[in-house]
Scaffold this active site. Structure first.
Site, PDB file in Angstrom:
ATOM      1  N   GLU A   1      -6.887  11.568 -15.728  1.00 44.03           N
ATOM      2  CA  GLU A   1      -7.106  11.503 -17.178  1.00 44.03           C
ATOM      3  C   GLU A   1      -6.121  10.562 -17.869  1.00 44.03           C
ATOM      4  O   GLU A   1      -4.986  10.406 -17.438  1.00 44.03           O
ATOM      5  CB  GLU A   1      -6.955  12.908 -17.770  1.00 44.03           C
ATOM      6  CG  GLU A   1      -8.091  13.825 -17.351  1.00 44.03           C
ATOM      7  CD  GLU A   1      -7.971  15.232 -17.924  1.00 44.03           C
ATOM      8  OE1 GLU A   1      -9.014  15.819 -18.240  1.00 44.03           O
ATOM      9  OE2 GLU A   1      -6.859  15.760 -18.050  1.00 44.03           O
TER      10      GLU A   1
ATOM     11  N   CYS B   1      -1.428   7.542 -23.440  1.00 43.72           N
ATOM     12  CA  CYS B   1      -0.702   8.386 -22.496  1.00 43.72           C
ATOM     13  C   CYS B   1      -1.332   8.157 -21.114  1.00 43.72           C
ATOM     14  O   CYS B   1      -2.497   8.468 -20.903  1.00 43.72           O
ATOM     15  CB  CYS B   1      -0.830   9.839 -22.964  1.00 43.72           C
ATOM     16  SG  CYS B   1       0.017  10.990 -21.915  1.00 43.72           S
TER      17      CYS B   1
ATOM     18  N   CYS C   1       0.214  16.685  -9.261  1.00 43.75           N
ATOM     19  CA  CYS C   1       1.661  16.560  -9.416  1.00 43.75           C
ATOM     20  C   CYS C   1       2.342  17.457  -8.399  1.00 43.75           C
ATOM     21  O   CYS C   1       1.805  18.498  -8.032  1.00 43.75           O
ATOM     22  CB  CYS C   1       2.051  16.984 -10.839  1.00 43.75           C
ATOM     23  SG  CYS C   1       3.724  16.514 -11.300  1.00 43.75           S
TER      24      CYS C   1
ATOM     25  N   CYS D   1       6.064  22.463 -12.641  1.00 40.44           N
ATOM     26  CA  CYS D   1       6.738  23.012 -13.821  1.00 40.44           C
ATOM     27  C   CYS D   1       5.878  24.191 -14.300  1.00 40.44           C
ATOM     28  O   CYS D   1       4.666  24.064 -14.430  1.00 40.44           O
ATOM     29  CB  CYS D   1       6.884  21.954 -14.906  1.00 40.44           C
ATOM     30  SG  CYS D   1       7.856  20.549 -14.343  1.00 40.44           S
TER      31      CYS D   1
ATOM     32  N   CYS E   1       3.322  23.890 -17.273  1.00 43.24           N
ATOM     33  CA  CYS E   1       2.479  22.695 -17.351  1.00 43.24           C
ATOM     34  C   CYS E   1       1.190  22.903 -16.587  1.00 43.24           C
ATOM     35  O   CYS E   1       1.192  23.347 -15.437  1.00 43.24           O
ATOM     36  CB  CYS E   1       3.253  21.506 -16.779  1.00 43.24           C
ATOM     37  SG  CYS E   1       2.288  19.985 -16.750  1.00 43.24           S
TER      38      CYS E   1
ATOM     39  N   CYS F   1      -0.076  17.470 -24.662  1.00 42.18           N
ATOM     40  CA  CYS F   1       0.933  17.428 -23.591  1.00 42.18           C
ATOM     41  C   CYS F   1       0.772  18.597 -22.644  1.00 42.18           C
ATOM     42  O   CYS F   1       0.704  19.742 -23.075  1.00 42.18           O
ATOM     43  CB  CYS F   1       2.343  17.591 -24.155  1.00 42.18           C
ATOM     44  SG  CYS F   1       2.832  16.298 -25.210  1.00 42.18           S
TER      45      CYS F   1
HETATM   46  N1  SAH Z   1       6.308  14.330 -14.940  1.00 35.48           N
HETATM   47  C1  SAH Z   1       6.786  13.646 -16.097  1.00 35.48           C
HETATM   48  C2  SAH Z   1       5.655  13.124 -16.958  1.00 35.48           C
HETATM   49  C3  SAH Z   1       4.871  14.191 -17.686  1.00 35.48           C
HETATM   50  S1  SAH Z   1       5.181  14.024 -19.379  1.00 35.48           S
HETATM   51  C4  SAH Z   1       7.709  14.546 -16.881  1.00 35.48           C
HETATM   52  O1  SAH Z   1       7.811  15.722 -16.530  1.00 35.48           O
HETATM   53  O2  SAH Z   1       8.377  14.089 -17.795  1.00 35.48           O
HETATM   54  C5  SAH Z   1       4.461  15.411 -20.072  1.00 35.48           C
HETATM   55  C6  SAH Z   1       5.427  16.132 -20.981  1.00 35.48           C
HETATM   56  O3  SAH Z   1       4.771  17.293 -21.534  1.00 35.48           O
HETATM   57  C7  SAH Z   1       6.627  16.657 -20.215  1.00 35.48           C
HETATM   58  O4  SAH Z   1       7.742  16.693 -21.037  1.00 35.48           O
HETATM   59  C8  SAH Z   1       6.175  18.050 -19.895  1.00 35.48           C
HETATM   60  O5  SAH Z   1       7.230  18.867 -19.503  1.00 35.48           O
HETATM   61  C9  SAH Z   1       5.530  18.450 -21.196  1.00 35.48           C
HETATM   62  N2  SAH Z   1       4.607  19.569 -21.054  1.00 35.48           N
HETATM   63  C10 SAH Z   1       3.981  19.988 -19.934  1.00 35.48           C
HETATM   64  N3  SAH Z   1       3.195  21.046 -20.205  1.00 35.48           N
HETATM   65  C11 SAH Z   1       3.325  21.303 -21.515  1.00 35.48           C
HETATM   66  C12 SAH Z   1       2.731  22.255 -22.384  1.00 35.48           C
HETATM   67  N4  SAH Z   1       1.844  23.120 -21.934  1.00 35.48           N
HETATM   68  N5  SAH Z   1       3.079  22.221 -23.679  1.00 35.48           N
HETATM   69  C13 SAH Z   1       3.951  21.309 -24.135  1.00 35.48           C
HETATM   70  N6  SAH Z   1       4.536  20.376 -23.371  1.00 35.48           N
HETATM   71  C14 SAH Z   1       4.223  20.369 -22.063  1.00 35.48           C
END
Ligand code: SAH
Length: 391
Positions: A119, A132, A139, A143, A146, A368
């Site tokens: 996506e 984005c 991945c 996390c 996420c 995000c």
């Molecule tokens: N792997 C990289 C790129 C992903 S960026 C990284 O971790 O930075 C996506 C961003 O959105 C990251 O900061 C991630 O931690 C955040 N994110 C992931 N899931 C989320 C959620 N459910 N709500 C808000 N932010 C989230």
């Protein structure tokens, strides 16, 4: 010389392979020029027997003009224009679906040549906008909060597939030839699916194509790479690409960060902040963004905010507070408005800008951390039976 024009004699195993290939019915797909690096394009043309100066012309048509048809490349001779489609295409990734949120955010589900899906999301503002971009299918980071993290890792994206996301968005926005001003795709954030620093070579090759002045020409100042904290790669990112850095911090204590962002067990907070301190491309004018998802009752207390301020001391930093975006099955909730405000005020009063990210595209699961494709890694038995990866 082999049929492909390479100077060395064809070894027997290649001949076998070629016989094998000729036995199959579907001809192999031609490579797309859209997504090739300068070196790849030059080499591909050399193999075709074209003179060296053609590479520069073609680069202009592919990446500055965004040509979709060889016939439009009017500075090339007619004969050359006619020959090119025998060797190459100008194909972008295929759009499986394109959804548009009520706030104008667009989300593409792209189908790649091997059937896998990924996506990308365009977030428009009045006179600019960010794309984005994803760097991996799935991945490895897991996390906890996420959505992409719940999808297993399928594979890295190639440089071409990363650039393809940008080119496709430009096609849809009608932003060819590369506009000098007023772009709706003015910024790139490597914040889609995947961890860009775990696919550094391809991400770097893609970013170099995107930054090239004679092509797409998006400046390093308008590109932000977000990492969960792959410490050993952070310096290289600054030295080789010089793009803005964003760090997914999300917790100020190792015990909590170990749980929320498990890569912390390998590279704990102190090491991460040291790498940020040494980041070559940061300055007071180009601050490192620390992303912090606001999780109710987990990381959102005033004490957390004060600890964050203490950790960032001396760093050219800004903080981006992201209201947690929920997804089906998540145990987390977004912090309340008041808790977010108190947190933001503490950080702000300490001198760090701390905007709360406005959630965009939530109605189409484009916010995000909400990205997730159905692609999964096939078992060997499934591959043998010719199953498609997007299950
Ligand atoms: N792997 C990289 C790129 C992903 S960026 C990284 O971790 O930075 C996506 C961003 O959105 C990251 O900061 C991630 O931690 C955040 N994110 C992931 N899931 C989320 C959620 N459910 N709500 C808000 N932010 C989230």
């Amino acid at each position: 010389m082999c049929d492909l024009g390479c100077p060395r004699p064809v070894p027997p195993y290649i001949t076998l392979l070629m016989n094998d290939l000729t036995a199959t019915e579907t001809p192999p797909r031609l490579p797309s020029l859209a997504g090739m690096t300068r070196d790849e394009m030059a080499f591909a043309l050399l193999e075709m027997g074209a003179p060296g100066f053609r590479a520069k012309q073609l680069w202009h048509w592919v990446y500055y003009q965004g040509a979709r048809d060889f016939a439009d490349m009017t500075t090339l001779s007619k004969a050359f224009r006619a020959e090119l489609p025998e060797h190459f295409t100008l194909a972008r990734p295929e759009t499986a679906t394109l959804q548009e949120s009520k706030d104008g955010t667009r989300k593409w589900l792209l189908r790649l040549d091997d059937g896998n899906e990924v996506e990308s999301v365009h977030i428009p503002e009045k006179d600019r906008g960010a794309l984005c971009v994803s760097s991996q299918i799935g991945c490895t980071l897991n996390c906890e909060f996420c959505h992409t993290g719940t999808q297993t890792m399928v594979r890295n994206l190639s440089a071409g597939e990363i650039v393809g996301q940008v080119m496709l968005a430009r096609d849809v926005l009608g932003e060819w030839p590369s506009p000098k001003e007023g772009r709706l795709l003015s910024n790139i954030v490597m914040m889609g699916m995947g961890e860009p620093l775990y696919n550094f070579d391809n991400v770097a090759a893609a970013i170099k194509i995107i930054m090239d002045h004679e092509g797409i020409a998006i400046s390093k100042r308008r590109i932000t790479l977000s990492t969960a904290g792959v410490v050993p790669m952070i310096r290289r990112c600054g030295e080789e690409l010089g793009v803005n850095l964003a760090v997914s911090l999300h917790a100020v204590r190792d015990d909590l960060r170990d749980q929320l962002v498990p890569i912390n067990r390998k590279y704990p907070i102190t090491e991460l902040l040291k790498a940020c301190n040494d980041y070559p491309a940061s300055s007071n004018a180009r601050r490192i963004t620390f992303e912090y998802a606001m999780l109710k009752g987990v990381n959102d207390s005033p004490a957390d905010a004060r600890e964050l301020v203490r950790l960032l001391k001396g760093l050219p930093a800004k903080v981006n507070l992201i209201p947690f975006n929920p997804w089906p099955g998540t145990p987390f909730e977004c912090s309340g408005k008041k808790a977010i405000k108190v947190f933001a005020d503490i950080v702000n009063d300490a001198g760090y800008s701390s905007p709360v990210r406005v959630t965009r595209g939530q109605d189409i699961m484009a916010a995000c951390g909400q990205l997730k494709s159905e692609s999964r890694r096939l078992k060997a038995s499934e591959r043998a039976s010719g199953a498609t990866p997007a299950a």
